[in-house]
Design an enzyme around this catalytic site. Structure first.
Site, PDB file in Angstrom:
ATOM      1  N   GLU A  74      -4.125  62.939  38.871  1.00 51.92           N
ATOM      2  CA  GLU A  74      -5.135  63.174  37.839  1.00 51.92           C
ATOM      3  C   GLU A  74      -6.545  63.320  38.409  1.00 51.92           C
ATOM      4  O   GLU A  74      -7.499  62.703  37.936  1.00 51.92           O
ATOM      5  CB  GLU A  74      -5.093  62.065  36.782  1.00 51.92           C
ATOM      6  N   ASP A 134       4.346  57.349  31.002  1.00 53.85           N
ATOM      7  CA  ASP A 134       2.992  56.791  30.954  1.00 53.85           C
ATOM      8  C   ASP A 134       2.810  55.837  29.776  1.00 53.85           C
ATOM      9  O   ASP A 134       2.105  56.181  28.823  1.00 53.85           O
ATOM     10  CB  ASP A 134       1.970  57.936  30.858  1.00 53.85           C
ATOM     11  N   GLU A 169      -3.142  51.509  24.731  1.00 63.81           N
ATOM     12  CA  GLU A 169      -3.552  52.920  24.764  1.00 63.81           C
ATOM     13  C   GLU A 169      -2.733  53.806  23.825  1.00 63.81           C
ATOM     14  O   GLU A 169      -3.289  54.598  23.068  1.00 63.81           O
ATOM     15  CB  GLU A 169      -3.445  53.448  26.204  1.00 63.81           C
TER      16      GLU A 169
HETATM   17  C1  GCV Z   1      -6.730  55.386  34.564  1.00 54.41           C
HETATM   18  C2  GCV Z   1      -2.955  57.734  31.787  1.00 54.41           C
HETATM   19  C3  GCV Z   1      -4.194  57.292  31.081  1.00 54.41           C
HETATM   20  C4  GCV Z   1      -5.407  57.402  31.986  1.00 54.41           C
HETATM   21  C5  GCV Z   1      -5.129  56.540  33.228  1.00 54.41           C
HETATM   22  C6  GCV Z   1      -3.840  57.029  33.868  1.00 54.41           C
HETATM   23  C7  GCV Z   1      -3.457  56.140  35.044  1.00 54.41           C
HETATM   24  O1  GCV Z   1      -3.010  59.090  32.087  1.00 54.41           O
HETATM   25  O2  GCV Z   1      -4.355  58.059  29.939  1.00 54.41           O
HETATM   26  O3  GCV Z   1      -6.520  56.942  31.292  1.00 54.41           O
HETATM   27  O4  GCV Z   1      -6.203  56.619  34.114  1.00 54.41           O
HETATM   28  O5  GCV Z   1      -2.797  56.980  32.947  1.00 54.41           O
HETATM   29  O6  GCV Z   1      -2.639  55.270  34.836  1.00 54.41           O
HETATM   30  O7  GCV Z   1      -3.958  56.349  36.123  1.00 54.41           O
END
Ligand code: GCV
Length: 696
Positions: A306, A378, A406
């Site tokens: 990411e 996730d 989340e």
């Molecule tokens: C910290 C998901 C979340 C992101 C997070 C990512 C991760 O994509 O939406 O906010 O980033 O996981 O665990 O690195």
């Protein structure tokens, strides 16, 4: 509330029916004064007994011979009273964080002894005793020995130091005011107390996204906010006091680091882990950190994921990347937590983690822990357990759970995660093998559990008061994954809301039923995922329904729904050991709650109970929303039975949850109908036929 401002969560220490007998035994405390941890012990006893006994205890520097009873807290080496009452072998055989609590008769006085072989053990023993008393349990005949099952029990903060925001946090700005460090806030002590009370022994204070990617097209300035600069000397100096504060509570400080740091700091033109200069750069940095923070825990790294840089940027792999950091930390007993959350496309990331990491089994350095999310996608409301677990026997693995909600309603909705985590921990990674439940994988040195925590500066810490239970439950399970959810819930409810049986019963029921309700209205209950809005923006919402957005994850088409993550499809099922693979691979044997995770099935595929897939999805969405309403009504029945502030706050959240649950239900069922053209047999989903009729 502590200091009238912040909520005490489960550390309320309210007087209860047993307080009279507590006064007899605990009004006098003989506690050792040696180490900083013992200052924390005395502070907590003072605070706890002020509530539980209705008065502060008297502290002695020697045994209070005139008292009929007293509490003694210390190691046998330091206190004769303790060595008189407990055999030195019993204490020496405890591990570093274990403790022993015993009721004893000492020179005619009835005493309670809390002892351990280390000062950290005394901190845990003290919190255990205070919990025991908060639950109104008697002090007679105590004979308690406890040790943590897992050595590493960490919380991961996704806090952005230079914006003071919390990624996926729903309770206001970061607790930590990094710019003002080394000034310390009273709140840090309260937070350390909350963590230590449930046995957490490590904290990563900044976001794994150490640079915030330009996903929203923001300019380079955005990249400054994620926290990679914390490795700069001036910030390390600022962190020294914070680390010392946590140390008093047995908690080691860790930092998330940016893999490209050597380059970012401008010293070098590469961060290639195979380059000697990089090896030296990290070693020097680790030495410098150790100077500031002698018990520094280590680094957490999100690499090649990411938008974060990683070894792939330098034609190296994850072993090269993790090991260069590990070698730097090794002389200081530090550890690298290297995240397995690596994927490069939304095509189907389920297969990627196992494919990336399993071939590297056995190659990571001893002080590397590969930190794996509970599921392969996730933190969705429900996912299968990641196939990485149990299948990298030569690697130290860590389990990453998400405490913050989340994808489970973001602390507007009540969603208790403990039952979900129990499901994960009890999962048998190899039904044909033995003793390989997930919960048994993290007991060896170098393995452990990490929880993405998310509390913020709001007075109630978690946004929703009921979400405090997730932090509580996480700590309790990290300490002892064998605990059942009923025990954890009961402890939490009683400490948080007191001992009125009606309140206990109602809150317990709400907690217990909250997660299934969220699963039903946000997924339809058959294993679908990523039905929520993601958006283009950096802080995507992950809250509102938006099933059209990522069809790649749920696979809805006109002919059916679900994703062939099986041997006919992308082969994901084959990543599991044979018995599990076979079970998942066949829709007839695949558990219903994961059916559409593993299989693309016709809308009218018939399930065991005779209902079709689409009808079951409709029914579950309606049932989930109805359940949200029932939970709201249950909560409302507590009006007048608990304090007004918490009652109203939670009642408002429930009102919003009900509205949002209905929105989810209506969006999902409309989507299912629109794709399938199969009407709801119960006539609740507006269909083309129905609108024709109503128009006629
Ligand atoms: C910290 C998901 C979340 C992101 C997070 C990512 C991760 O994509 O939406 O906010 O980033 O996981 O665990 O690195």
């Amino acid at each position: 509330m502590s200091g009238g401002k912040y909520d005490d969560c489960w550390l309320r220490y309210a007087e209860n029916g047993t307080s009279k007998s507590y006064r007899e035994r605990c009004s006098n405390v003989y506690a050792s004064v040696e180490a900083p941890e013992l200052g924390a012990v005395r502070d907590e006893l003072r605070r706890g007994f002020r509530g539980l006994l209705g008065r502060e205890p008297h502290f002695w520097q020697h045994p209070p011979r005139s008292a009929d009873g007293f509490l003694a807290v210390g190691t046998p080496a330091e206190m004769e009273v303790v060595s008189d009452c407990v055999s030195s072998e019993a204490v020496e055989s405890l591990d570093d964080e274990g403790f022993l609590i015993r009721t004893a008769d000492w020179e005619g006085a009835e005493i309670v002894v809390v002892t351990a072989s280390t000062d950290r053990g005394l901190v845990y023993g003290t919190f255990y005793l205070l919990r025991h008393m908060s639950l109104g349990r008697p002090l007679d005949s105590l004979d308690v020995v406890r040790e943590p099952t897992n050595a590493e029990r960490i919380v991961n903060h996704w806090d952005n130091p230079f914006r003071r925001s919390v990624e996926r946090g729903y309770a206001g700005p970061s607790i930590f005011d990094f710019e003002r460090l080394p000034d310390l806030r009273e709140r840090y002590v309260d937070y350390a107390r909350l963590l230590a009370s449930v046995g957490i022994n490590g904290i990563v204070v900044n976001n794994v996204n150490t640079q915030i990617p330009n996903r929203d097209g923001a300019n380079e300035a955005t990249n400054e906010l994620g926290g990679w600069q914390l490795l700069e000397t001036r910030y390390l100096e600022k962190l020294t006091g914070l680390a010392a504060l946590f140390r008093r509570y047995g908690i080691r400080l860790y930092l998330s680091v940016n893999f490209g740091a050597p380059e970012k700091f401008g010293d070098l033109d590469t961060a290639d882990p195979c380059d000697d200069r990089i090896e030296q750069w990290w070693a020097a940095k680790a030495d410098e950190i150790h100077e500031c923070i002698p018990d520094f825990g280590g680094f957490l790294v999100k690499a090649d994921s990411e938008g974060q840089p990683g070894p792939y940027n330098y034609d190296a792999d994850h072993v090269n990347g993790a090991n260069v950091l590990a070698r730097a930390l090794e002389p200081h007993s530090g550890r690298v937590w290297w995240r397995a959350f690596v994927y490069d496309s939304h095509e189907d990331r389920a297969v990627q983690q196992y494919n990336t990491f399993e071939p590297l089994d056995g190659e990571f350095h001893e002080n590397v822990t590969v930190q794996v999310k509970n599921g392969p996608i996730d933190f969705q409301p429900r996912e299968p357990v990641s196939p990485v677990f149990g299948q990298m026997p030569e690697t130290n693995l860590g389990l990453e759970l998400q405490i913050t909600g989340e994808y489970t309603g973001q602390h507007v909705h009540a969603c208790y995660h403990v039952p979900m985590w129990k499901e994960v921990l009890e999962f048998d990674t190899d039904p044909e093998g033995r003793g390989r439940r997930v919960k048994n994988l993290f007991t060896e040195e170098g393995t452990g559990i990490a929880g993405v925590s998310g509390p913020g500066d709001d007075p109630n810490w978690t946004g929703h008061y009921l979400a405090q239970a997730n932090l509580y439950g996480y700590g309790r399970l990290a300490w002892n994954p064998d605990l059942d959810d009923e025990t954890i819930t009961d402890e939490w409810v009683r400490q948080t809301f007191g001992d009125d049986p009606a309140v206990i019963e109602t809150v317990t029921d709400i907690m217990h039923d909250s997660w299934p309700a969220v699963i039903d209205y946000t997924t339809g209950g058959l294993g679908l995922l990523h039905m929520m809005y993601n958006g283009e923006a950096r802080l995507e919402n992950h809250y509102d329904p938006s099933p059209e957005e990522w069809p790649g994850y749920h696979g809805a088409t006109e002919d059916g729904i679900g994703k062939d993550r099986n041997s006919k499809g992308n082969g994901y099922t084959q990543q599991y050991p044979a018995a599990l693979a076979a079970g998942y691979d066949d829709p007839e044997t695949c558990p219903n709650e994961l059916l559409l995770f593993f299989h693309h099935l016709p809308w009218e595929y018939e399930l065991e109970d005779g209902r079709t897939v689409v009808q079951t999805l409709y029914d579950n969405c309606f049932a989930g929303a109805a359940e949200a309403e029932r939970l709201r009504d249950e909560w409302n029945s507590l009006d007048g039975k608990i304090d007004d502030e918490r009652f109203r706050h939670i009642a408002e959240r429930f009102d919003e949850q009900v509205v949002q649950a209905e929105r989810w239900r209506d969006t999902l069922v409309a989507f299912f109908y629109e794709r399938s053209s199969v009407p709801d047999q119960r006539g609740r989903v507006p269909s083309a036929d129905a609108s024709d009729e109503s128009g006629a």
